[in-house]
Design a protein around this motif. Structure first.
Motif, PDB file in Angstrom:
ATOM      1  N   LEU A 225      86.821 -52.719 -64.307  1.00  0.00           N
ATOM      2  CA  LEU A 225      85.482 -53.307 -64.461  1.00  0.00           C
ATOM      3  C   LEU A 225      85.527 -54.728 -63.956  1.00  0.00           C
ATOM      4  O   LEU A 225      86.359 -55.523 -64.399  1.00  0.00           O
ATOM      5  CB  LEU A 225      85.048 -53.304 -65.931  1.00  0.00           C
ATOM      6  N   THR A 226      84.633 -55.033 -63.026  1.00  0.00           N
ATOM      7  CA  THR A 226      84.549 -56.394 -62.479  1.00  0.00           C
ATOM      8  C   THR A 226      83.336 -57.070 -63.090  1.00  0.00           C
ATOM      9  O   THR A 226      82.222 -56.542 -63.050  1.00  0.00           O
ATOM     10  CB  THR A 226      84.408 -56.372 -60.959  1.00  0.00           C
ATOM     11  N   VAL A 227      83.585 -58.266 -63.643  1.00  0.00           N
ATOM     12  CA  VAL A 227      82.502 -59.046 -64.240  1.00  0.00           C
ATOM     13  C   VAL A 227      82.396 -60.339 -63.457  1.00  0.00           C
ATOM     14  O   VAL A 227      83.363 -61.109 -63.381  1.00  0.00           O
ATOM     15  CB  VAL A 227      82.762 -59.336 -65.720  1.00  0.00           C
ATOM     16  N   GLU A 228      81.240 -60.583 -62.864  1.00  0.00           N
ATOM     17  CA  GLU A 228      81.010 -61.792 -62.062  1.00  0.00           C
ATOM     18  C   GLU A 228      79.965 -62.631 -62.778  1.00  0.00           C
ATOM     19  O   GLU A 228      78.819 -62.230 -62.945  1.00  0.00           O
ATOM     20  CB  GLU A 228      80.521 -61.395 -60.679  1.00  0.00           C
TER      21      GLU A 228
ATOM     22  N   VAL B 265      81.948 -70.214 -70.462  1.00  0.00           N
ATOM     23  CA  VAL B 265      81.611 -68.883 -70.948  1.00  0.00           C
ATOM     24  C   VAL B 265      82.886 -68.129 -71.273  1.00  0.00           C
ATOM     25  O   VAL B 265      83.825 -68.099 -70.443  1.00  0.00           O
ATOM     26  CB  VAL B 265      80.791 -68.085 -69.920  1.00  0.00           C
ATOM     27  N   ILE B 266      82.924 -67.517 -72.460  1.00  0.00           N
ATOM     28  CA  ILE B 266      84.018 -66.640 -72.858  1.00  0.00           C
ATOM     29  C   ILE B 266      83.559 -65.209 -72.643  1.00  0.00           C
ATOM     30  O   ILE B 266      82.511 -64.777 -73.158  1.00  0.00           O
ATOM     31  CB  ILE B 266      84.409 -66.874 -74.322  1.00  0.00           C
ATOM     32  N   VAL B 267      84.360 -64.422 -71.896  1.00  0.00           N
ATOM     33  CA  VAL B 267      84.040 -63.024 -71.606  1.00  0.00           C
ATOM     34  C   VAL B 267      85.080 -62.156 -72.281  1.00  0.00           C
ATOM     35  O   VAL B 267      86.285 -62.379 -72.108  1.00  0.00           O
ATOM     36  CB  VAL B 267      84.020 -62.747 -70.089  1.00  0.00           C
ATOM     37  N   GLU B 268      84.626 -61.156 -73.035  1.00  0.00           N
ATOM     38  CA  GLU B 268      85.581 -60.254 -73.664  1.00  0.00           C
ATOM     39  C   GLU B 268      84.927 -58.884 -73.860  1.00  0.00           C
ATOM     40  O   GLU B 268      83.698 -58.771 -73.895  1.00  0.00           O
ATOM     41  CB  GLU B 268      86.060 -60.807 -74.995  1.00  0.00           C
ATOM     42  N   LEU B 269      85.793 -57.843 -74.000  1.00  0.00           N
ATOM     43  CA  LEU B 269      85.339 -56.487 -74.264  1.00  0.00           C
ATOM     44  C   LEU B 269      85.411 -56.240 -75.761  1.00  0.00           C
ATOM     45  O   LEU B 269      86.423 -56.544 -76.399  1.00  0.00           O
ATOM     46  CB  LEU B 269      86.207 -55.466 -73.518  1.00  0.00           C
ATOM     47  N   CYS B 270      84.352 -55.652 -76.345  1.00  0.00           N
ATOM     48  CA  CYS B 270      84.281 -55.417 -77.790  1.00  0.00           C
ATOM     49  C   CYS B 270      83.870 -53.976 -78.032  1.00  0.00           C
ATOM     50  O   CYS B 270      83.238 -53.345 -77.160  1.00  0.00           O
ATOM     51  CB  CYS B 270      83.271 -56.374 -78.429  1.00  0.00           C
ATOM     52  N   PRO B 271      84.221 -53.512 -79.212  1.00  0.00           N
ATOM     53  CA  PRO B 271      84.986 -54.175 -80.274  1.00  0.00           C
ATOM     54  C   PRO B 271      86.481 -54.152 -79.981  1.00  0.00           C
ATOM     55  O   PRO B 271      86.946 -53.331 -79.184  1.00  0.00           O
ATOM     56  CB  PRO B 271      84.627 -53.337 -81.491  1.00  0.00           C
TER      57      PRO B 271
ATOM     58  N   SER C 264      90.494 -61.743 -74.130  1.00  0.00           N
ATOM     59  CA  SER C 264      89.301 -62.423 -73.644  1.00  0.00           C
ATOM     60  C   SER C 264      89.622 -63.353 -72.496  1.00  0.00           C
ATOM     61  O   SER C 264      90.762 -63.828 -72.389  1.00  0.00           O
ATOM     62  CB  SER C 264      88.650 -63.206 -74.787  1.00  0.00           C
ATOM     63  N   GLN C 265      88.649 -63.645 -71.607  1.00  0.00           N
ATOM     64  CA  GLN C 265      88.807 -64.559 -70.477  1.00  0.00           C
ATOM     65  C   GLN C 265      87.670 -65.569 -70.522  1.00  0.00           C
ATOM     66  O   GLN C 265      86.639 -65.337 -71.146  1.00  0.00           O
ATOM     67  CB  GLN C 265      88.788 -63.785 -69.158  1.00  0.00           C
ATOM     68  N   ARG C 266      87.877 -66.707 -69.823  1.00  0.00           N
ATOM     69  CA  ARG C 266      86.874 -67.766 -69.876  1.00  0.00           C
ATOM     70  C   ARG C 266      86.706 -68.437 -68.531  1.00  0.00           C
ATOM     71  O   ARG C 266      87.606 -68.451 -67.707  1.00  0.00           O
ATOM     72  CB  ARG C 266      87.252 -68.795 -70.934  1.00  0.00           C
ATOM     73  N   THR C 267      85.500 -69.000 -68.311  1.00  0.00           N
ATOM     74  CA  THR C 267      85.220 -69.722 -67.072  1.00  0.00           C
ATOM     75  C   THR C 267      85.675 -71.155 -67.207  1.00  0.00           C
ATOM     76  O   THR C 267      86.108 -71.600 -68.275  1.00  0.00           O
ATOM     77  CB  THR C 267      83.713 -69.704 -66.777  1.00  0.00           C
ATOM     78  N   GLN C 268      85.551 -71.841 -66.116  1.00  0.00           N
ATOM     79  CA  GLN C 268      85.818 -73.280 -66.133  1.00  0.00           C
ATOM     80  C   GLN C 268      84.675 -74.005 -66.843  1.00  0.00           C
ATOM     81  O   GLN C 268      83.557 -73.503 -66.931  1.00  0.00           O
ATOM     82  CB  GLN C 268      85.948 -73.818 -64.711  1.00  0.00           C
ATOM     83  N   VAL C 269      84.970 -75.204 -67.347  1.00  0.00           N
ATOM     84  CA  VAL C 269      83.970 -76.046 -68.010  1.00  0.00           C
ATOM     85  C   VAL C 269      83.160 -76.761 -66.949  1.00  0.00           C
ATOM     86  O   VAL C 269      83.728 -77.355 -66.017  1.00  0.00           O
ATOM     87  CB  VAL C 269      84.639 -77.052 -68.965  1.00  0.00           C
ATOM     88  N   LYS C 270      81.846 -76.717 -67.101  1.00  0.00           N
ATOM     89  CA  LYS C 270      80.947 -77.424 -66.189  1.00  0.00           C
ATOM     90  C   LYS C 270      80.381 -78.613 -66.952  1.00  0.00           C
ATOM     91  O   LYS C 270      79.513 -78.460 -67.823  1.00  0.00           O
ATOM     92  CB  LYS C 270      79.810 -76.500 -65.718  1.00  0.00           C
ATOM     93  N   PRO C 271      80.845 -79.786 -66.673  1.00  0.00           N
ATOM     94  CA  PRO C 271      80.457 -80.953 -67.488  1.00  0.00           C
ATOM     95  C   PRO C 271      79.017 -81.402 -67.238  1.00  0.00           C
ATOM     96  O   PRO C 271      78.484 -81.292 -66.148  1.00  0.00           O
ATOM     97  CB  PRO C 271      81.469 -82.005 -67.051  1.00  0.00           C
ATOM     98  N   LYS C 272      78.483 -81.894 -68.323  1.00  0.00           N
ATOM     99  CA  LYS C 272      77.191 -82.601 -68.309  1.00  0.00           C
ATOM    100  C   LYS C 272      76.108 -81.839 -67.522  1.00  0.00           C
ATOM    101  O   LYS C 272      75.526 -82.339 -66.559  1.00  0.00           O
ATOM    102  CB  LYS C 272      77.361 -84.002 -67.752  1.00  0.00           C
ATOM    103  N   THR C 273      75.798 -80.653 -67.949  1.00  0.00           N
ATOM    104  CA  THR C 273      74.733 -79.877 -67.308  1.00  0.00           C
ATOM    105  C   THR C 273      74.184 -78.836 -68.292  1.00  0.00           C
ATOM    106  O   THR C 273      74.899 -78.367 -69.172  1.00  0.00           O
ATOM    107  CB  THR C 273      75.240 -79.162 -66.034  1.00  0.00           C
TER     108      THR C 273
ATOM    109  N   GLU D 236      82.333 -67.064 -60.874  1.00  0.00           N
ATOM    110  CA  GLU D 236      83.723 -66.671 -61.140  1.00  0.00           C
ATOM    111  C   GLU D 236      83.778 -65.163 -61.416  1.00  0.00           C
ATOM    112  O   GLU D 236      82.833 -64.583 -61.947  1.00  0.00           O
ATOM    113  CB  GLU D 236      84.267 -67.440 -62.344  1.00  0.00           C
ATOM    114  N   LEU D 237      84.937 -64.550 -61.019  1.00  0.00           N
ATOM    115  CA  LEU D 237      85.165 -63.119 -61.193  1.00  0.00           C
ATOM    116  C   LEU D 237      86.213 -62.890 -62.259  1.00  0.00           C
ATOM    117  O   LEU D 237      87.206 -63.619 -62.334  1.00  0.00           O
ATOM    118  CB  LEU D 237      85.618 -62.469 -59.891  1.00  0.00           C
TER     119      LEU D 237
END
Length: 1172
Positions: free
Chosen positions: A1012-1015, A1035-1041, A1050-1059, A1066-1067
């Motif tokens: 499964l690809t999550v973009e 953003v934290i991405v994870e499959l549940c339960p 779980s996986q996470r994106t980079q932090v985007k400051p001040k926005t 990101e994939l």
């Protein structure tokens, strides 16, 4: 258009004024107001009291119906009450005969008896002594006076008689001419002294008079030459065998006992006049014998004419009638023609009318008065005597007299030569005159008039008799009219015989005025229906004046005047009812007079004039400041109104053209002010009656078939009576009716609410001293009472005819009027219905609250029952308690209230079980299963196979929430977690916008690699979580339960400051097997966080997407082209997890590590939200 408020004020202000009482003085004013004071001696006072008040009002309404029934019964009665006297003006009664006049009449009667002639029929009295005895009684004559008069009569000259012969017709005569006909004529005369002694001599006399010539020569009364007048000849009727002569002759009779009438019929054969031949023969020669004389006349006709001996007249037949054999009343018959000798051949008959009469009478009256006048006086005297000796129903005497009277009258009529018409006129005059002093049968009088009509010959009646007949018609008409003027008194409806006499009298009057005899004699007389109508008007005014004089409505206090007026109006109503049901039929069918219309219009106007004056005084007093209407005055005014309404109702029987403008058309306007005040009294009495009913109520069923108590019956009975009062008022003015109906509705509503309050307080007062069961029954009855009253109020729109009122207001005020009626009345009814339902709910709550302790005990028993006890044993105490309670409720409550109580009890049980379950979270599964079993048992119990609550009512929102609570508590921790994500997925699907922002993603599945690809593309409109008004999102991405994806991190994106609108692009890759994505609860979660390097990260929102949307075979995202699909926009949400029931259940499972871990993570997020 004026508003209803303006209409209301105008209704209250406008009171119609009318003219004062005519020809009557007003009573002096009283010292105190009649509206607030009733004198001690008043005869119209009534006892005060609520029950008595309504009973009296009910009696007032019943009175009119009773009066109509009484009037109907009176009209249909077949009683034997004596007839009232038909007294009239003395001018119509004939004067008594003087003693001198009676003596002269007696002489005339005796003379008639002494000179009797003719053969009497069986109904005649032949004994002279019997006749004299009867006449002595009639004329009140003593024996000595009788002997003197009889001797004078016997010494006087005997009466001279003549014979009137009318030769009418012949029929079936013998044909003597060659053409098959004859030309018949009659020759007739008197044969003197023909008194047969021997049979042979009589036989010879049958055929010829020639044998008697010797006897004729010996009689000194027969001269040698007989005058021409002794022989009479009729006209010749050519060519007929059925001649019609209709010729009349008079012959002097020398000896009634021996003379004989002889008639020959001849066939005339030449043109010479037989009458002329008869005259010439008398001039040239004498003869010896009447038979030979007739034959010589026939020869003379031939000698003076040109006819030959061969053309001699032929003999057709003869008649020989002895004068002594003629009956008293004469002959009017067909006589068979006789032959002249044994050789003669004759046939046929001749119609003769023979009557004997006197030409000279030696009495004092006959020399002074006419025979007509004398006969009328004798008949009048006999009638007076005969009528006085009638014992049975003398008023119905048909005029028959005894045989002696009939004998005397018949002989006198014959002797004085009175024709049938003259006799008929005299009989009518005598009987109609006698009737004016002593009642007779009207049918008999009508028969006398019809006899005159049958015998009428205008040419035969001239002069005095004609004038007397006209005068008798006039007197009889005026006498009958005088009786009709007092028709109510003389011919009362209560006596059927009197009604019948009235009908016969009217028919007689109508017939008299319709015949040509009357019209010719009385040409200037008005038509009878006009005269009767005029008399009816005067008689009605007279009767009303007598009624008013009897009741005296202008005397006493104002209240007494009103009560007396009620009596007057009721009497008028009864009279109008009789006029419609009895008199109108008689007058209409007999003389074409509308008695009802005439009488009603007169009485209606008279009543209106009198009532309006009194009501003007009442209104003037009521409008004074500080005046009030007493109860008795209010009742009297209501009674007067109902009586007037009843009288006005009779207008429906008038012709349409007569019913438009009547004096009582707007009579209700006189009562506007008083009706308002009367309604106040009614409302006050109603409240007092309700209060008293509650006080005496034992709060027990009134009978075995009812479930409400006596006070509820009393309340609805009171309301029904008030409603009936209004219905009987039948207020005709729409604006006024709207005001009154609004007032009545408001009174009903306030009284109903007051009743509910009173009954509730009564229960509260008696509560401490009663056991729970008794209290429950009383509460049930109170509920039923409330429902009983509420049901009655629900019928007010129908009972008070709101629809009719709306239509009337729409006609008078347009759509606005209809809308205001609808709005005002419905608002009143809606408000009182809500109030009553609210009171009912309070009682139901009070009733169910009494069960709380027992219900908690039995639910606790279920809760604490060990697992070793089966469900039935655990639940049975509760079910038995409910069953026992339901028996009491079903016996005590009506169906509607039982449903309400059961529904309330059901809701109470749901809350109690729900509370028990929520208090015991985290216990063993069997606990929740037992309560689930309890729920199913309760549903079955309350539904009762369709006899109880409906299933849709039982499965309410509370029920579903409890059922869900029980279902979830029976689940494992993993199942609860799965349910949690299912709810998240369902909420995500319906979330269409959010104030927490949104995230744009792409998800596609590569089946061969099971990848499964999550973009994650970008986010927008995130909330600001930093002090600078921005955020540092990631953003934290994870499959549940997690228990479904234990190996996936779980996986996470980079932090985007001040926005607040970060772009990630990101994939992320996840391994997902078909067994995993086939679960409905399998999903991808996107948790947006705000990075904070000094403290914990802040929660910005989350979103969820089910794997089935991307991984399921056949989905576009599960194909090779999934990369090219447009992104999915997911709206973020920020809910507190601890508020969810599932989270609370998991939290309660302290021994379950996985459940505690799941709750810990959710609480961390919730904690970040609280810190924020």
């Amino acid at each position: 258009m004026s508003t209803l408020l303006e209409l209301k004020s105008s209704v209250l202000r406008q009171v119609q004024r009318s003219q004062s009482l005519r020809a009557r003085k007003e009573p002096p004013p009283q010292a105190s107001s009649p509206l607030t004071h009733c004198p001690e001696g008043a005869t119209f006072g009534t006892a005060e009291g609520n029950g008595e008040f309504f009973k009296r009002m009910e009696n007032i309404l019943q009175k009119q119906e009773n009066m109509q029934q009484a009037a109907q019964t009176e009209c249909e009665a077949e009683g034997s009450s004596p007839l009232p006297p038909e007294s009239a003006d003395r001018a119509y009664i004939p004067e008594k005969v003087t003693r001198r006049e009676l003596d002269l009449l007696y002489e005339e009667a005796v003379y008639t008896v002494v000179n009797r002639v003719g053969v009497p029929s069986p109904e005649y009295v032949t004994n002279e002594g019997e006749l004299f005895s009867y006449l002595q009684k009639v004329f009140d004559m003593g024996p000595e006076e009788h002997d003197i008069i009889l001797q004078r009569v016997q010494e006087s000259k005997r009466a001279s008689f003549s014979l009137r012969v009318s030769v009418m017709k012949g029929k079936n005569l013998m044909a003597k001419d060659a053409n098959g006909y004859s030309d018949p004529y009659c020759m007739l005369g008197i044969l003197l002294g023909q008194s047969p002694r021997e049979p042979e001599e009589k036989k010879e006399r049958k055929f010829s008079f020639r044998k008697k010539k010797d006897k004729l020569e010996k009689r000194p009364s027969v001269k040698e030459v007989l005058a021409a007048k002794c022989i009479q000849v009729t006209e010749v009727k050519s060519e007929t065998l059925n001649p019609v002569w209709n010729e009349h002759f008079v012959f002097e009779i020398d000896d009634v006992s021996s003379d004989l009438l002889h008639l020959d019929i001849w066939d005339h054969d030449d043109d010479v006049s037989v009458a002329e031949a008869c005259k010439k023969l008398n001039e040239v020669s004498g003869f010896r014998g009447m038979g030979r004389y007739f034959k010589q006349i026939a020869k003379s006709v031939r000698a003076n004419g040109t006819a030959a001996e061969e053309s001699a007249d032929d003999f057709l037949g003869c008649l020989n009638i002895p004068i002594s054999e003629i009956p008293v009343a004469g002959y009017d018959k067909w006589f068979k023609l006789e032959p002249r000798s044994s050789a003669s051949k004759v046939q046929g008959e001749c119609h003769l009318i023979l009557r004997l009469f006197t030409t000279q009478r030696e009495t004092t009256l006959s020399k002074r008065d006419s025979h007509l006048a004398i006969h009328e006086k004798i008949l009048s005297q006999i009638l007076e005597y005969e009528h006085s000796h009638i014992q049975t129903e003398p008023y119905n005497w048909d005029g028959r007299v005894c045989q002696a009277a009939w004998t005397v009258l018949s002989h006198h009529a014959v002797q004085t030569d009175l024709s049938p018409l003259q006799q008929a006129i005299i009989r009518w005059r005598c009987y109609s005159s006698h009737h004016r002093s002593q009642r007779m049968c009207y049918s008999f009088l009508l028969g006398l008039v019809k006899t005159i009509e049958e015998e009428w010959d205008a040419d035969a009646i001239r002069g005095e008799l004609e004038e007397r007949l006209a005068e008798s018609f006039r007197l009889h008409t005026e006498y009958c009219l005088s009786l009709l003027r007092s028709v109510r008194k003389v011919f009362p409806c209560s006596i059927p015989t009197a009604v019948t006499r009235c009908e016969l009298m009217l028919k007689g009057l109508g017939h008299i005025h319709s015949i040509q005899v009357f019209k010719s004699l009385c040409p200037l007389r008005n038509e009878i229906h006009l005269e009767i109508a005029s008399v009816m008007k005067k008689g009605t005014v007279d009767w009303y004046g007598a009624t008013v004089s009897h009741f005296k409505p202008d005397e006493g206090t104002l209240e007494e005047q009103l009560r007396r007026l009620v009596l007057v109006v009721d009497t008028v109503c009864a009279d109008v009812h009789r006029a419609q049901n009895v008199y109108n039929k008689l007058f209409s069918s007999s003389v074409k007079v509308d008695f009802f219309s005439i009488s009603y219009r007169q009485l209606e106007k008279l009543v209106a004039d009198d009532v309006s004056v009194t009501m003007e005084k009442v209104c003037g007093t009521l409008e004074q400041e500080g005046s009030r209407l007493t109860h008795t005055m209010g009742e009297t005014l209501f009674e007067l109104y109902i009586s007037l309404k009843t009288l006005k109702h009779f207008r429906e029987f008038l012709p349409l053209k007569d019913a438009k403008m009547l004096a009582l058309t707007g009579f209700h306007n006189w009562f506007k002010t008083s009706i308002h005040k009367w309604l106040q009294i009614v409302h006050q009495k109603s409240c007092d009656r309700i209060r008293q009913a509650v006080e005496v109520d034992q709060l027990g069923p009134v009978h075995s078939l009812a479930k409400h108590s006596s006070s509820a019956v009393e309340v609805t009975s009171c309301f029904s009576q008030v409603r009936e009062f209004w219905v009987q008022l039948a207020w005709p003015d729409s604006a006024g009716a709207f005001i009154f109906v609004t007032r009545l509705t408001d009174d009903f509503c306030s009284a109903a609410v007051c009743y509910c309050e009173l009954i509730k307080r009564k229960i509260e007062r008696t509560q401490p001293g009663h056991d729970p069961k008794t209290l429950t029954v009383q509460l049930c009855i109170a509920l039923n009472n409330t429902e009983h009253v509420r049901t009655f109020l629900g019928n007010l729109p129908r009972d008070l005819d709101w629809r009719g009122l709306e239509q009337a207001m729409e006609e008078s005020c347009g759509a606005e009027g209809k809308e205001q009626v609808n709005k005002a009345l419905n608002a009143q009814l809606y408000n009182v219905d809500m109030d009553l339902q609210r009171e009912a709910k309070r009682m139901i709550t009070h009733l169910t609250d009494k069960m709380l302790i027992d219900l908690r005990k039995y639910i606790q028993h279920i809760s604490l029952s060990p697992d070793s006890i089966n469900n039935d044993d655990a639940v049975s105490p509760l079910m038995k308690y409910l069953d026992d309670t339901l028996v009491i409720l079903s016996q005590s409550l009506v169906k509607e209230n039982l449903a309400r109580v059961l529904h309330n009890l059901w809701q109470l049980l749901l809350r109690m079980i729900f509370d028990t379950v929520t208090e015991n979270r985290g216990v063993q599964m069997e606990f929740y299963g037992r309560f689930h079993y309890t729920m199913e048992a309760l549903v079955e119990f309350f539904h009762a196979e369709g006899e109880g609550l409906a299933l849709e009512d039982l499965r309410s929102a509370d029920y579903k929430a409890l059922e869900e609570e029980l279902r979830l508590n029976k689940c494992s921790s993993n199942e609860l977690i799965e349910q949690y994500f299912l709810e998240k997925i369902a909420q995500q699907r319906i979330l269409k916008h959010s104030r927490f922002g949104r995230i744009s993603v792409k998800c596609y599945y590569e089946a061969p690699e099971q990848r499964l690809t999550v973009e994650i593309l970008h986010a927008a409109d995130l909330i600001a979580l930093d002090a600078n008004g921005l955020s540092d999102p990631f953003v934290i991405v994870e499959l549940c339960p997690h228990h479904l994806f234990p190996m996936t991190k779980s996986q996470r994106t980079q932090v985007k400051p001040k926005t607040l609108h970060p772009v990630f692009d990101e994939l992320f890759y996840f391994h997902v097997s078909p067994e995993q994505y086939r679960n409905r609860f399998a999903c991808v979660t996107f948790t947006v966080m705000d990075y904070d390097w000094l403290s914990t990260n802040d929660f910005a929102g989350d979103a969820v997407a089910p794997l089935s949307d991307f991984c399921w075979p056949g989905r576009p995202s599960a194909s090779a082209g999934g990369k090219n699909l447009p992104p999915v926009i997911l709206h973020l949400s920020r809910q507190k997890p601890s508020e969810k029931p599932i989270v609370k259940m998991l939290e309660a499972r302290t021994a379950d590590r996985e459940a505690q871990e799941f709750v810990r993570k959710l609480k961390e997020i919730e904690k970040s939200m609280e810190e924020e």
